[in-house]
Design a protein around this motif. Structure first.
Motif, mmCIF file in Angstrom:
data_model
loop_
_atom_site.group_PDB
_atom_site.id
_atom_site.type_symbol
_atom_site.label_atom_id
_atom_site.label_comp_id
_atom_site.label_asym_id
_atom_site.label_seq_id
_atom_site.Cartn_x
_atom_site.Cartn_y
_atom_site.Cartn_z
ATOM 1 N N SER A 64 23.331 26.886 19.075
ATOM 2 C CA SER A 64 23.089 26.417 17.709
ATOM 3 C C SER A 64 22.182 27.368 16.935
ATOM 4 C CB SER A 64 22.466 25.019 17.743
ATOM 5 O OG SER A 64 23.294 24.107 18.433
ATOM 6 N N ALA A 82 17.879 23.494 15.377
ATOM 7 C CA ALA A 82 18.247 24.000 16.700
ATOM 8 C C ALA A 82 17.299 23.515 17.794
ATOM 9 C CB ALA A 82 18.289 25.527 16.695
ATOM 10 N N THR A 115 22.203 19.308 18.576
ATOM 11 C CA THR A 115 22.660 20.570 19.173
ATOM 12 C C THR A 115 23.737 20.326 20.230
ATOM 13 O OG1 THR A 115 20.785 20.544 20.731
ATOM 14 C CG2 THR A 115 20.532 21.850 18.717
#
Length: 318
Positions: free
Chosen positions: A201, A220, A226
């Protein structure tokens, strides 16, 4: 360019719910704006990205009946990050189920990044139910596009981020990073899945704007989002979107050339480079085509946002 436009004010849904689309999956949807207005469907990116309250604000709430939905496994849809019964064609049929469930004959379809992919495939499958298309950051899920981002392209521009991205993968597996990540993201080892999801991510979020957006990058660090984003993306990418050919979207453009459309592309889009948008434009010269000279991939880029708002205004009275 005229004065740069911004989003419409914040708005709350007048309706929301879950639609059962398979034995496994229930998808979340919501409606806001004018219940008697021109229906517009917002198609989120990823795959696996999910929707947010911000996504309601691209559309004039007095003119549009604004419909958002979370694709299978994404956002508020359940079960989260589920890969079974989760293909491009399942999502296309979910969109059609939702249209029928809401009693809509035809709608405007709006999508960026993977949302442009799914919007195009939906329109090519059900052209009679699409009034217009607004497409941003074109992604046609070809091998060439995936190679650029996950093999040899982004690494030349972001060697620092790339070093972090490949650090999880042993040298012997780096010939196919998408598959290497997919193995980790589908592992029984919870910690291994979490680490892979965050690394996958991070590089996409970091490269999605012309300048790195630290607020966006913070996503993230989350575990649930994620996992949804990375697991579903790699699942779709290793299977080539389940397309009948690598360039299926471009091959089938003839089915939708009669539909009014606007294509908006950032010149310096690293996530979805402009070549795909250019090839789509060449196949579909009737569509409005806007290249934003000082923008990357994100819909938050001022020039891209301006053109998105102009496009939704253009189609609000269809």
């Amino acid at each position: 360019m005229s004065k740069m436009r911004n989003l419409f004010p914040e708005i709350e849904p007048f309706d929301s719910g879950k639609l059962k689309v398979s034995e496994i999956h229930d998808i979340y949807y919501e409606q806001s704006g004018n219940s008697d207005g021109n229906p517009v469907l917002y198609v989120h990116g990823g795959p696996g990205g999910g929707t947010s309250a911000r996504d309601r604000r691209y559309f004039d709430p007095e003119a549009y009946r604004i419909i958002l939905f979370d694709q299978r496994g994404a956002g508020k849809s359940t079960p989260p990050a589920e890969l079974r019964e989760n293909t491009t064609w399942d999502l296309v049929e979910d969109m059609e189920r939702l249209r029928k469930h809401l009693g809509i004959e035809k709608w405007v379809v709006f999508g960026g990044s993977w949302g442009s992919t799914l919007s195009l495939v939906y329109a090519e499958t059900y052209p009679d139910h699409v009034k217009a298309l607004v497409l941003r950051g074109i992604f046609t899920l070809t091998r060439r596009e995936l190679m650029w981002f996950y093999e040899d392209g982004v690494n030349h521009l972001f060697p620092d981020l790339w070093e972090e991205f490949v650090a999880l993968i042993p040298q012997g597996e780096r010939g196919d990073l998408v598959s290497a990540y997919y193995r980790r993201l589908t592992s029984d080892d919870d910690e291994k899945r979490k680490m892979a999801a965050k690394a996958w991510s991070k590089i996409e979020l970091a490269t999605s704007c012309l300048l790195v957006d630290e607020e966006l990058l913070a996503k993230a660090e989350g575990d649930l989002w994620t996992q949804q984003f990375a697991r579903i993306e790699t699942h779709y990418f290793v299977h080539g979107g389940w397309f009948y050919s690598d360039d299926q979207i471009l091959q089938d453009v003839g089915k939708i050339r009669h539909i009014p459309a606007t294509i908006i592309q950032g010149r310096y889009d690293v996530t979805c480079p402009m070549e795909a948008a250019w090839l789509l434009h060449k196949k579909w010269p009737e569509a409005d085509f806007h290249v934003i000279p000082d923008a990357g991939h994100s819909a938050k880029e001022p020039g891209i946002l301006h053109q998105l708002m102009e496009a939704t205004d253009k189609y609000k009275d269809l």
